[in-house]
Design a protein around this motif. Structure first.
Motif, short mmCIF file in Angstrom:
data_model
loop_
_atom_site.label_atom_id
_atom_site.label_comp_id
_atom_site.label_asym_id
_atom_site.label_seq_id
_atom_site.Cartn_x
_atom_site.Cartn_y
_atom_site.Cartn_z
N PRO A 134 67.40 19.35 56.00
CA PRO A 134 66.15 19.37 55.34
C PRO A 134 65.46 17.98 55.64
O PRO A 134 65.97 17.10 55.36
N ALA A 135 64.04 18.14 55.82
CA ALA A 135 63.42 17.05 55.78
C ALA A 135 62.80 16.59 54.49
O ALA A 135 61.98 15.58 54.16
N TYR A 136 63.49 17.26 53.34
CA TYR A 136 63.12 17.06 51.86
C TYR A 136 64.20 16.78 51.08
O TYR A 136 65.27 16.88 51.53
N GLY A 137 64.03 16.80 50.02
CA GLY A 137 65.24 16.24 49.22
C GLY A 137 65.80 15.11 49.10
O GLY A 137 65.21 14.20 49.46
N ILE A 138 66.76 15.15 48.49
CA ILE A 138 67.56 13.77 48.25
C ILE A 138 68.67 13.64 49.27
O ILE A 138 69.46 14.61 49.45
N HIS A 139 68.89 12.62 49.85
CA HIS A 139 69.90 12.63 51.11
C HIS A 139 70.70 11.20 50.90
O HIS A 139 70.18 10.36 50.57
N VAL A 140 72.05 11.48 50.81
CA VAL A 140 73.02 10.31 50.47
C VAL A 140 73.96 10.48 51.62
O VAL A 140 74.37 11.43 52.01
N ASP A 141 74.60 9.12 51.80
CA ASP A 141 75.59 9.31 52.86
C ASP A 141 77.12 9.58 52.06
O ASP A 141 77.41 8.85 51.17
N VAL A 142 77.79 10.43 52.73
CA VAL A 142 79.13 10.58 52.17
C VAL A 142 80.37 9.62 52.29
O VAL A 142 81.33 9.89 51.82
N SER A 143 79.95 8.60 52.95
CA SER A 143 80.92 7.64 53.04
C SER A 143 81.21 6.75 51.99
O SER A 143 82.26 6.28 52.01
N MET A 144 80.23 6.87 50.96
CA MET A 144 80.69 6.22 49.71
C MET A 144 81.57 7.20 48.83
O MET A 144 81.65 8.07 49.18
N SER A 145 81.89 6.31 47.88
CA SER A 145 82.91 7.06 46.80
C SER A 145 82.08 8.13 46.00
O SER A 145 80.72 7.96 45.88
N PRO A 146 82.72 9.23 45.57
CA PRO A 146 81.99 10.30 44.91
C PRO A 146 81.25 9.57 43.82
O PRO A 146 79.99 9.95 43.46
N GLU A 147 81.56 8.71 43.05
CA GLU A 147 80.89 8.17 41.95
C GLU A 147 79.66 7.34 42.58
O GLU A 147 78.66 7.45 41.65
N GLN A 148 79.86 6.69 43.53
CA GLN A 148 78.80 5.86 44.12
C GLN A 148 77.63 6.79 44.56
O GLN A 148 76.38 6.68 44.19
N ILE A 149 78.10 8.11 44.91
CA ILE A 149 77.27 9.05 45.60
C ILE A 149 76.37 9.62 44.39
O ILE A 149 75.17 9.70 44.13
N VAL A 150 77.07 10.03 43.01
CA VAL A 150 76.47 10.71 41.97
C VAL A 150 75.39 9.57 41.52
O VAL A 150 74.43 9.86 40.92
N ASN A 151 75.99 8.20 41.48
CA ASN A 151 75.25 7.33 40.86
C ASN A 151 73.66 7.16 41.71
O ASN A 151 72.56 7.13 41.01
N GLN A 152 73.91 7.16 42.93
CA GLN A 152 72.44 7.24 43.61
C GLN A 152 71.82 8.44 43.49
O GLN A 152 70.59 8.29 43.38
N VAL A 153 72.43 9.60 43.50
CA VAL A 153 71.64 10.82 43.43
C VAL A 153 71.00 10.87 42.02
O VAL A 153 69.78 11.13 41.87
N GLU A 154 71.64 10.28 41.03
CA GLU A 154 71.03 10.25 39.53
C GLU A 154 69.78 9.42 39.56
O GLU A 154 68.84 9.78 38.96
N THR A 155 69.91 8.29 39.87
CA THR A 155 68.75 7.28 40.19
C THR A 155 67.80 7.86 40.83
O THR A 155 66.46 7.77 40.42
N LYS A 156 68.03 8.55 42.12
CA LYS A 156 66.69 9.16 42.78
C LYS A 156 66.23 10.39 41.81
O LYS A 156 64.74 10.70 42.05
N ILE A 157 67.17 11.07 41.15
CA ILE A 157 66.35 12.31 40.34
C ILE A 157 65.42 11.65 39.29
O ILE A 157 64.36 12.14 39.18
N LYS A 158 65.99 10.59 38.57
CA LYS A 158 64.96 10.06 37.82
C LYS A 158 63.68 9.52 38.32
O LYS A 158 62.57 9.48 37.74
N HIS A 159 63.67 9.09 39.54
CA HIS A 159 62.52 8.80 40.05
C HIS A 159 61.49 9.59 40.58
O HIS A 159 60.60 9.52 40.95
N MET A 160 62.37 11.10 40.65
CA MET A 160 61.57 12.20 41.27
C MET A 160 60.74 12.88 40.07
O MET A 160 59.67 13.76 40.22
N ILE A 161 61.51 12.89 38.88
CA ILE A 161 60.95 13.57 37.78
C ILE A 161 59.45 12.65 37.26
O ILE A 161 59.44 11.60 37.21
N PRO A 162 58.55 13.55 37.06
CA PRO A 162 57.05 13.05 36.65
C PRO A 162 57.32 12.42 35.16
O PRO A 162 58.09 13.02 34.53
#
Length: 631
Positions: A134-162
């Motif tokens: 997809p050319a949209y959404g949140i993209h994360v690299d799976v080479s990180m640990s699951p906890e690092q992935i979730v931390n990054q996703v959560e941060t990006k979600i917060k930045h996306m929320i108006p």
């Protein structure tokens, strides 16, 4: 919001999805659980599914998404490899796609390490071939640990929320109602309530769950996250107890920036508000002490709002206050800028003082009717209903009628209520301020003291037994007595309001607040507890007059009522009915309309024992004298 964690098999969708769902406090659904047994059997054999095979699976998921969103959202693990698949799943408006991206080698290694999964490693290449990133959404690299992935996703979600336009701290009855009032007017609102284990947990999220139709409210139980969710300059309404305001401000200040606005919407003492205004102003933050009246219903549907403090801060929030306030009879919002410093909370304090006196006056009228005339509660309710439609209409009279008609198990509920009136302190504050500024506060102070006396229930019961006297019924012309009571009640109300407004006038003058009293009366014509037809009259009266009792129309009425007023009070007290507010109002009126009072004797006594001096009638210069009074 629906969060769909997508990617090829082995990218970690389930692991990441479960962890993310826990962080976001949302349910988790794995799309693999929705494959048919036939499809699972095909994949176990190392054969990739065709688009035709996937279609029933995708349709089932698409049908489930609206219910998951309606329930508050969800995290879903689903491969969603092709854009056509993702379009089929877009059955709800709020989807965030989270794509887990990784190299073939990284994902193959993970596939080979897992056990008991129907998807064998041999199918990875077919999945990578089918994948349309997809050319949209949140993209994360799976080479990180699951906890690092979730931390990054959560941060990006917060930045996306108006960001929200407005924040509310404290979700008790009033705070919750005001937050929903704002949201109902299209304002995006962030809500915060403290977290107290076992006592106050997940309060903000509970408000959201209870109001699923509101999509513009967000809930937090972490203060820093709440502040970060607000657009700048931040506008934060505190709806918490006066005793913890300073503690909340101390926690909030490090998270705020110059230009932000903090609004105290609770019942704070106006001098504390003035102190807090100075403190926050020194740090570049606007502090707007705001009185809000109307109870739970008013807060939800439209209260009367009395903001005070720095005008620049008020201007940043005025449009929101005007949105949620009640409307007067012309459609204008029942809110206005009251004045600087603690003026808003001061006016609300006096409002509550008048409220105390008006409630007590109604209680006294009820007591006279029920015990002296021996009327039933239903008959009193009917009588009060006639008053309501003949010029005495008020919110307090309206609710009194309801109370007198409310039954429980066939019995009057009022008779089951313990006769101990509680108070939150604002009435006492106003009495203290009146004493400090030397303003007569007779009937309003009497209402406060009546509540204090009512709290002495055990002693009152003992005293009643000791003196052995009960309220006596009276053999009079009932129609005439009711007329006299109505006149006394009307006179008391004029005096109550005169006393309250006089205190506001004196303090406003000494503090240089320049309060507009016609505007104060106007914003009290709807939304607040003391709204009434009388307040409509006062809004006009104060455009040209400074005093209620000397206004020509009022003076004419008071002259016609004064004999009934005095008779009613004397009759009530002779028959053992305590009339603290009516009698105090009568004493105020008699004292106010007495040209030559016995205060000359008091001044002579002061000069006799303390050489305090006195002024003379025959010396208009204002010169002070001292005499040797010993004969």
């Amino acid at each position: 919001m629906i969060y769909i964690v997508m990617g090829v098999s082995g990218s970690g969708k389930t692991t990441v999805g479960l962890m993310l769902a826990e962080r976001l406090q949302l349910p988790f659904y794995d799309a693999d659980d929705y494959h048919s047994p036939a499809s699972i059997a095909i994949m176990r054999q190392g054969v990739p599914l065709t688009d035709e095979d996937r279609l029933p699976w995708l349709n089932e998921l698409a049908a489930a998404l609206p219910a998951w969103e309606e329930a508050g959202g969800a995290v879903v693990a689903c491969s969603a490899l092709k854009e056509s698949y993702r379009k089929l799943l877009m059955t709800v408006p709020h989807i965030t796609w989270i794509y887990l991206d990784g190299t073939r080698d990284t994902i193959l290694e993970r596939l080979q390490a897992r056990n008991a999964h129907f998807m064998p490693p041999v199918l990875l290449d077919s999945q990578l071939e089918a994948l349309e990133k997809p050319a949209y959404g949140i993209h994360v690299d799976v080479s990180m640990s699951p906890e690092q992935i979730v931390n990054q996703v959560e941060t990006k979600i917060k930045h996306m929320i108006p960001l929200s336009e407005f924040g509310v701290i404290g979700l008790g009855v009033m705070g919750k109602s005001l937050a929903l009032n704002l949201a109902g007017h299209g304002v995006s609102v962030s809500m915060f309530n403290r977290h107290v284990a076992g006592k106050e947990e997940g309060i903000a999220e509970q408000v959201i769950r209870e109001n699923p139709s509101f999509t513009n409210i967000k809930g937090f139980d972490q203060l820093d996250e709440f502040v970060q969710s607000l657009e700048k300059p931040r506008k934060v309404l505190l709806m918490i107890y006066a005793g913890v305001i300073d503690t909340q401000i101390d926690a909030l200040l490090p998270l705020l920036e110059p230009g932000d606005v903090v609004i105290d919407g609770g019942n704070s003492y106006f001098k504390d508000t003035a102190r807090r205004t100075q403190l926050l102003t020194s740090q570049g933050i606007h502090f707007v002490g705001t009185g809000i009246s109307g109870g739970e219903e008013g807060a939800r549907k439209g209260p009367s709002i009395m903001p005070g403090g720095p005008k620049a801060g008020y201007q940043l929030i005025s449009k929101y206050l005007e949105l949620i306030a009640a409307r007067d009879r012309t459609g204008k919002p029942c809110t206005t800028y009251v004045g600087p410093e603690g003026a808003g909370h001061f006016v609300k304090m006096v409002h509550n003082g008048i409220e105390y006196a008006e409630m007590q006056a109604l209680a006294e009228a009820y007591h006279l009717l029920r015990h002296m005339l021996q009327l039933t509660p239903a008959e009193i309710a009917d009588l009060f209903s006639s008053w309501q439609t003949s010029g005495l209409g008020s919110y307090l009279l309206e609710i009194t009628i309801d109370i007198l008609r409310k039954k429980e198990d066939g019995e009057l509920l009022l008779d089951k209520v313990l006769d101990q009136a509680e108070q939150k302190g604002t009435g006492g504050w106003s009495a203290g301020v009146a004493l400090e500024y030397g303003v007569p506060y007779d009937s309003l102070s009497a209402a406060v003291m009546a509540r204090a006396l009512s709290a002495m229930k055990t002693e009152r019961v003992q005293a009643a037994q000791l003196y052995g006297q009960q309220i006596k019924s009276i053999d009079v012309n009932q129609e005439e007595f009711v007329k006299q009571l109505k006149n006394a009640y009307q006179a008391t109300r004029y005096i109550n309001h005169e006393i309250g407004f006089r205190l506001m006038q004196q303090v406003s003058a000494q503090q240089s607040w320049d309060i507009n009293f016609s505007e104060i009366a106007r914003i009290w014509t709807n939304g607040c507890i003391i709204r009434s037809q009388l307040m409509e009259e006062l809004a006009e009266l104060y455009k040209t007059q400074q005093c209620i009792l000397t206004a020509p129309d009022v003076a004419g009425r008071m002259r016609s009522w004064q004999q009934d007023f005095a008779y009613l009070v004397s009759q009530g007290m002779q028959h053992r009915v305590a009339l603290p507010v009516m009698s105090a109002a009568l004493n105020y009126f008699l004292g106010y309309t007495t040209a030559d009072s016995p205060a000359n004797l008091i001044q002579a006594q002061r000069d006799y024992f303390g050489a305090h001096t006195y002024r003379r009638k025959d010396t208009p210069s204002g010169e002070h004298f001292h005499s040797n009074w010993k004969v």
